[in-house]
Design an enzyme around this catalytic site. Structure first.
Site, PDB file in Angstrom:
ATOM      1  N   CYS A 246     -24.139  29.273 -12.889  1.00  0.00           N
ATOM      2  CA  CYS A 246     -23.729  28.702 -11.603  1.00  0.00           C
ATOM      3  C   CYS A 246     -24.696  29.224 -10.552  1.00  0.00           C
ATOM      4  O   CYS A 246     -25.909  29.184 -10.752  1.00  0.00           O
ATOM      5  CB  CYS A 246     -22.266  29.036 -11.296  1.00  0.00           C
ATOM      6  SG  CYS A 246     -21.889  30.794 -11.215  1.00  0.00           S
ATOM      7  N   GLN A 247     -24.188  29.763  -9.452  1.00  0.00           N
ATOM      8  CA  GLN A 247     -25.046  30.298  -8.402  1.00  0.00           C
ATOM      9  C   GLN A 247     -25.153  31.818  -8.484  1.00  0.00           C
ATOM     10  O   GLN A 247     -26.224  32.385  -8.318  1.00  0.00           O
ATOM     11  CB  GLN A 247     -24.499  29.890  -7.029  1.00  0.00           C
ATOM     12  CG  GLN A 247     -25.427  30.162  -5.864  1.00  0.00           C
ATOM     13  CD  GLN A 247     -26.622  29.230  -5.855  1.00  0.00           C
ATOM     14  OE1 GLN A 247     -26.537  28.096  -6.315  1.00  0.00           O
ATOM     15  NE2 GLN A 247     -27.741  29.700  -5.344  1.00  0.00           N
ATOM     16  N   THR A 248     -24.007  32.463  -8.748  1.00  0.00           N
ATOM     17  CA  THR A 248     -23.971  33.930  -8.770  1.00  0.00           C
ATOM     18  C   THR A 248     -23.250  34.472  -9.999  1.00  0.00           C
ATOM     19  O   THR A 248     -22.881  35.640 -10.033  1.00  0.00           O
ATOM     20  CB  THR A 248     -23.262  34.470  -7.513  1.00  0.00           C
ATOM     21  OG1 THR A 248     -21.893  34.024  -7.520  1.00  0.00           O
ATOM     22  CG2 THR A 248     -23.946  33.977  -6.246  1.00  0.00           C
ATOM     23  N   HIS A 249     -23.037  33.638 -10.988  1.00  0.00           N
ATOM     24  CA  HIS A 249     -22.281  33.985 -12.198  1.00  0.00           C
ATOM     25  C   HIS A 249     -20.863  34.438 -11.878  1.00  0.00           C
ATOM     26  O   HIS A 249     -20.321  35.359 -12.473  1.00  0.00           O
ATOM     27  CB  HIS A 249     -22.986  35.037 -13.047  1.00  0.00           C
ATOM     28  CG  HIS A 249     -22.505  35.007 -14.474  1.00  0.00           C
ATOM     29  ND1 HIS A 249     -22.425  33.842 -15.201  1.00  0.00           N
ATOM     30  CD2 HIS A 249     -22.036  35.980 -15.283  1.00  0.00           C
ATOM     31  CE1 HIS A 249     -21.941  34.114 -16.402  1.00  0.00           C
ATOM     32  NE2 HIS A 249     -21.688  35.390 -16.476  1.00  0.00           N
ATOM     33  N   HIS A 250     -20.266  33.751 -10.937  1.00  0.00           N
ATOM     34  CA  HIS A 250     -18.843  33.895 -10.637  1.00  0.00           C
ATOM     35  C   HIS A 250     -18.096  32.758 -11.325  1.00  0.00           C
ATOM     36  O   HIS A 250     -17.261  32.980 -12.191  1.00  0.00           O
ATOM     37  CB  HIS A 250     -18.644  33.865  -9.114  1.00  0.00           C
ATOM     38  CG  HIS A 250     -17.239  33.650  -8.668  1.00  0.00           C
ATOM     39  ND1 HIS A 250     -16.919  33.254  -7.390  1.00  0.00           N
ATOM     40  CD2 HIS A 250     -16.059  33.744  -9.313  1.00  0.00           C
ATOM     41  CE1 HIS A 250     -15.616  33.128  -7.269  1.00  0.00           C
ATOM     42  NE2 HIS A 250     -15.064  33.420  -8.424  1.00  0.00           N
ATOM     43  N   ARG A 251     -18.461  31.528 -10.988  1.00  0.00           N
ATOM     44  CA  ARG A 251     -17.807  30.366 -11.589  1.00  0.00           C
ATOM     45  C   ARG A 251     -18.127  30.230 -13.071  1.00  0.00           C
ATOM     46  O   ARG A 251     -17.304  29.759 -13.857  1.00  0.00           O
ATOM     47  CB  ARG A 251     -18.233  29.098 -10.839  1.00  0.00           C
ATOM     48  CG  ARG A 251     -17.730  29.041  -9.410  1.00  0.00           C
ATOM     49  CD  ARG A 251     -18.361  27.915  -8.611  1.00  0.00           C
ATOM     50  NE  ARG A 251     -19.734  28.206  -8.231  1.00  0.00           N
ATOM     51  CZ  ARG A 251     -20.486  27.388  -7.490  1.00  0.00           C
ATOM     52  NH1 ARG A 251     -19.996  26.227  -7.080  1.00  0.00           N
ATOM     53  NH2 ARG A 251     -21.724  27.727  -7.174  1.00  0.00           N
ATOM     54  N   SER A 252     -19.308  30.642 -13.486  1.00  0.00           N
ATOM     55  CA  SER A 252     -19.706  30.477 -14.884  1.00  0.00           C
ATOM     56  C   SER A 252     -19.142  31.551 -15.800  1.00  0.00           C
ATOM     57  O   SER A 252     -19.215  31.425 -17.022  1.00  0.00           O
ATOM     58  CB  SER A 252     -21.232  30.466 -14.999  1.00  0.00           C
ATOM     59  OG  SER A 252     -21.789  31.668 -14.498  1.00  0.00           O
TER      60      SER A 252
END
Length: 253
Positions: A246-252
């Site tokens: 994702c963008q910051t490996h929060h959603r992913s």
């Protein structure tokens, strides 16, 4: 804020062998096991939410404690020294089984579990649906602030689950590797920019992370057959190596 879920001193902990818990715990399953003395229940909800209510015995963990920022790179894994500092503060030991949840459907909680995996601690579970599913199912809630009992945790870093930039570059044309972008469709298309450049990694397929949640079941994950079909439609199958981003490996996470 935070505390070990169990109130037993170390010298009074039970020596019995506990049943191994699944990676994904339903609220009903956790209700059966939440009194276990080897469980550390971690709440990664917003601080105000934790103060208002949480699962009984849960300790609070600030999401910022398990991410590292090196501009312009966001959401990096903490260095081993940081892992040691944070997880020691929570009394983590090899016998501890961490159960994590949050108030958003699992993004922050899963990031903690991913960090534990890299730190070499693999006794963990996700509370399916998190705080919302737990409370709406009628299980007890708590308002007491719990504090951790510090210990000594020594990480044994294993970076095998981590895909580096070089790995991605080396496998852009590899048919056995699937890149799965779980950001919003606008970000995937380059219509929304939260970085220096918009768009997605060449060849990446898209499935927004919230599509995995069942909103009719309080943000629990959708049934496994449904998820398998959704992923298969995008070429994500068990025979492939899957890199999720994702963008910051929060959603992913």
């Amino acid at each position: 804020m935070g505390a070990l879920y169990s109130s037993f001193p170390d010298n009074e902990r039970s020596l019995m062998n506990h049943t191994e818990l699944p990676r994904l715990l339903s609220p009903e399953q956790f209700e059966e096991h939440r009194q276990r003395d080897d469980i550390l229940l971690v709440d990664l909800s917003a601080p105000a939410t934790y103060v208002q209510y949480h699962v009984p015995g849960a300790v609070f963990m600030d999401y910022a404690w398990i991410v590292r920022v090196e501009q312009p790179r966001m959401g990096l894994l903490p260095v081993p020294e940081r892992m040691e500092h944070v997880f020691s503060a929570y009394g983590l030991s090899p016998e501890t089984h961490v159960v994590a949840y949050d108030d958003e459907g699992g993004g922050r909680a899963c990031r903690l579990l991913y960090t534990l995996e890299v730190a070499g601690h693999r006794n963990y579970s996700l509370l399916d649906g998190g705080l919302r599913a737990w409370a709406n199912a009628g299980h007890p809630i708590d308002t007491e602030i719990h504090w951790p009992v510090p210990g000594r945790f020594t990480p044994e870093p294993d970076y095998e689950p981590v895909a580096t930039r070089q790995y991605i570059l080396d496998h852009l044309s590899d048919p056995d590797v699937v890149l799965l972008d779980v950001r919003s469709r606008g970000e995937y298309r380059g219509e929304k920019l939260y970085a220096q450049r918009g768009g997605h990694i060449p060849g990446a397929v898209h499935m927004e992370w919230t599509e995995a949640m069942d909103r009719d079941r309080d943000l629990r994950l959708k049934p496994e057959p449904v998820l398998r079909d959704m992923l298969a439609e995008r070429g994500v199958t068990p025979d492939k190596t899957v890199v999720v981003y994702c963008q910051t490996h929060h959603r992913s996470a």
